[in-house]
Scaffold this motif. Structure first.
Motif, PDB file in Angstrom:
ATOM      1  N   ASP A  55       0.857  -1.183   0.000  1.00  0.00           N
ATOM      2  CA  ASP A  55       0.000   0.000   0.000  1.00  0.00           C
ATOM      3  C   ASP A  55       0.900   1.243   0.000  1.00  0.00           C
ATOM      4  N   ALA A  56       0.305   2.414  -0.043  1.00  0.00           N
ATOM      5  CA  ALA A  56       1.062   3.656  -0.171  1.00  0.00           C
ATOM      6  C   ALA A  56       2.025   3.877   0.998  1.00  0.00           C
ATOM      7  N   ALA A  57       1.590   3.624   2.227  1.00  0.00           N
ATOM      8  CA  ALA A  57       2.466   3.821   3.395  1.00  0.00           C
ATOM      9  C   ALA A  57       3.648   2.864   3.353  1.00  0.00           C
ATOM     10  N   LEU A  75      19.270  11.583   7.840  1.00  0.00           N
ATOM     11  CA  LEU A  75      18.311  11.263   6.791  1.00  0.00           C
ATOM     12  C   LEU A  75      17.330  12.425   6.650  1.00  0.00           C
ATOM     13  N   PRO A  76      17.473  13.220   5.580  1.00  0.00           N
ATOM     14  CA  PRO A  76      16.502  14.298   5.355  1.00  0.00           C
ATOM     15  C   PRO A  76      15.250  13.742   4.687  1.00  0.00           C
ATOM     16  N   VAL A  77      14.092  14.153   5.182  1.00  0.00           N
ATOM     17  CA  VAL A  77      12.815  13.705   4.650  1.00  0.00           C
ATOM     18  C   VAL A  77      11.977  14.948   4.391  1.00  0.00           C
ATOM     19  N   ALA A  78      11.576  15.137   3.145  1.00  0.00           N
ATOM     20  CA  ALA A  78      10.739  16.288   2.797  1.00  0.00           C
ATOM     21  C   ALA A  78       9.280  15.871   2.865  1.00  0.00           C
ATOM     22  N   SER A  79       8.521  16.562   3.665  1.00  0.00           N
ATOM     23  CA  SER A  79       7.087  16.302   3.771  1.00  0.00           C
ATOM     24  C   SER A  79       6.409  17.638   4.011  1.00  0.00           C
ATOM     25  N   VAL A  80       5.964  18.253   2.934  1.00  0.00           N
ATOM     26  CA  VAL A  80       5.394  19.592   3.035  1.00  0.00           C
ATOM     27  C   VAL A  80       4.159  19.601   3.930  1.00  0.00           C
ATOM     28  N   HIS A  81       3.275  18.657   3.738  1.00  0.00           N
ATOM     29  CA  HIS A  81       2.084  18.537   4.581  1.00  0.00           C
ATOM     30  C   HIS A  81       2.002  17.098   5.059  1.00  0.00           C
ATOM     31  N   MET A  82       1.750  16.903   6.334  1.00  0.00           N
ATOM     32  CA  MET A  82       1.724  15.568   6.914  1.00  0.00           C
ATOM     33  C   MET A  82       0.374  14.913   6.681  1.00  0.00           C
ATOM     34  N   ASP A  83       0.299  14.111   5.631  1.00  0.00           N
ATOM     35  CA  ASP A  83      -0.912  13.372   5.335  1.00  0.00           C
ATOM     36  C   ASP A  83      -0.840  12.038   6.081  1.00  0.00           C
ATOM     37  N   PRO A  84      -1.936  11.296   6.155  1.00  0.00           N
ATOM     38  CA  PRO A  84      -1.946  10.026   6.899  1.00  0.00           C
ATOM     39  C   PRO A  84      -0.922   9.005   6.393  1.00  0.00           C
ATOM     40  N   VAL A  85      -0.687   8.952   5.079  1.00  0.00           N
ATOM     41  CA  VAL A  85       0.282   8.004   4.528  1.00  0.00           C
ATOM     42  C   VAL A  85       1.686   8.351   4.999  1.00  0.00           C
ATOM     43  N   SER A  86       2.063   9.628   4.890  1.00  0.00           N
ATOM     44  CA  SER A  86       3.383  10.065   5.338  1.00  0.00           C
ATOM     45  C   SER A  86       3.554   9.844   6.833  1.00  0.00           C
ATOM     46  N   ALA A  87       2.531  10.178   7.599  1.00  0.00           N
ATOM     47  CA  ALA A  87       2.605  10.019   9.050  1.00  0.00           C
ATOM     48  C   ALA A  87       2.808   8.557   9.433  1.00  0.00           C
ATOM     49  N   ALA A  88       2.108   7.650   8.772  1.00  0.00           N
ATOM     50  CA  ALA A  88       2.228   6.219   9.084  1.00  0.00           C
ATOM     51  C   ALA A  88       3.632   5.717   8.787  1.00  0.00           C
ATOM     52  N   ALA A  89       4.210   6.164   7.683  1.00  0.00           N
ATOM     53  CA  ALA A  89       5.568   5.725   7.329  1.00  0.00           C
ATOM     54  C   ALA A  89       6.603   6.368   8.248  1.00  0.00           C
ATOM     55  N   LEU A  90       6.458   7.661   8.514  1.00  0.00           N
ATOM     56  CA  LEU A  90       7.443   8.356   9.347  1.00  0.00           C
ATOM     57  C   LEU A  90       7.407   7.893  10.801  1.00  0.00           C
ATOM     58  N   ASP A  91       6.248   7.458  11.277  1.00  0.00           N
ATOM     59  CA  ASP A  91       6.170   6.949  12.645  1.00  0.00           C
ATOM     60  C   ASP A  91       7.038   5.703  12.832  1.00  0.00           C
ATOM     61  N   PRO A 112       5.334  14.585  15.162  1.00  0.00           N
ATOM     62  CA  PRO A 112       5.352  13.224  15.724  1.00  0.00           C
ATOM     63  C   PRO A 112       5.772  13.231  17.188  1.00  0.00           C
ATOM     64  N   GLY A 113       5.122  12.401  17.995  1.00  0.00           N
ATOM     65  CA  GLY A 113       5.422  12.335  19.416  1.00  0.00           C
ATOM     66  C   GLY A 113       6.835  11.867  19.707  1.00  0.00           C
ATOM     67  N   TRP A 114       7.447  11.156  18.755  1.00  0.00           N
ATOM     68  CA  TRP A 114       8.800  10.657  18.961  1.00  0.00           C
ATOM     69  C   TRP A 114       9.877  11.688  18.643  1.00  0.00           C
ATOM     70  N   ALA A 115       9.475  12.845  18.094  1.00  0.00           N
ATOM     71  CA  ALA A 115      10.464  13.875  17.754  1.00  0.00           C
ATOM     72  C   ALA A 115      11.140  14.369  19.026  1.00  0.00           C
ATOM     73  N   THR A 116      12.449  14.456  19.003  1.00  0.00           N
ATOM     74  CA  THR A 116      13.196  14.879  20.187  1.00  0.00           C
ATOM     75  C   THR A 116      13.563  16.353  20.144  1.00  0.00           C
TER      76      THR A 116
END
Length: 129
Positions: A55-57, A75-91, A112-116
């Motif tokens: 699937d997309a995620a 690891l740079p990750v570009a995500s202009v707007h956090m959509d559900p697919v991006s959020a699921a993968a980045l989590d 994300p809650g895991w961001a330090t």
């Protein structure tokens, strides 16, 4: 990403040099890095599965796994707007060790809650927020 190629071979293809037989990864360190990258993105149990069945995620997670297999420090990750697919993968990056994840975002909603840490850019200068 070839829909017929397995997840393992897709990730293996990333860190190996051009012209290398990526289908036959013999180097133990590369095998370890590939397995670790797939495990980090919660895809190791499906390593033999074809990419076309994701699937997309999971496709985004596989793309990130290809980068992680190279053992980057950052690891740079570009995500202009956090959509559900991006959020699921980045989590899935929450438990990745020894790599700094930099997410470029236009909005600051739903960090994300895991961001330090959070660093912003204001008037052309970096600022911690």
């Amino acid at each position: 990403m070839d829909p017929e190629t397995s997840l393992w071979h897709t990730v293996a293809r990333g860190p190996l040099s051009e012209g290398c037989d990526w289908g036959e990864v013999r180097d133990a360190e590369h095998q370890h890095n590939i397995a670790g990258a797939l495990a980090s993105m919660k895809l190791l149990d499906r390593a033999a599965q074809s990419c076309g069945s994701l699937d997309a995620a999971d496709r985004l997670a596989l793309t990130i796994a290809r980068a992680l297999a190279t053992k980057p420090d950052m690891l740079p990750v570009a995500s202009v707007h956090m959509d559900p697919v991006s959020a699921a993968a980045l989590d899935r990056l929450a438990h990745v060790e020894n790599v700094t994840i930099i997410v470029s975002r236009a909005d600051t909603v739903s960090i994300p809650g895991w961001a330090t840490g959070l660093i912003g850019l204001a008037d052309g200068a970096l600022c911690a927020t």
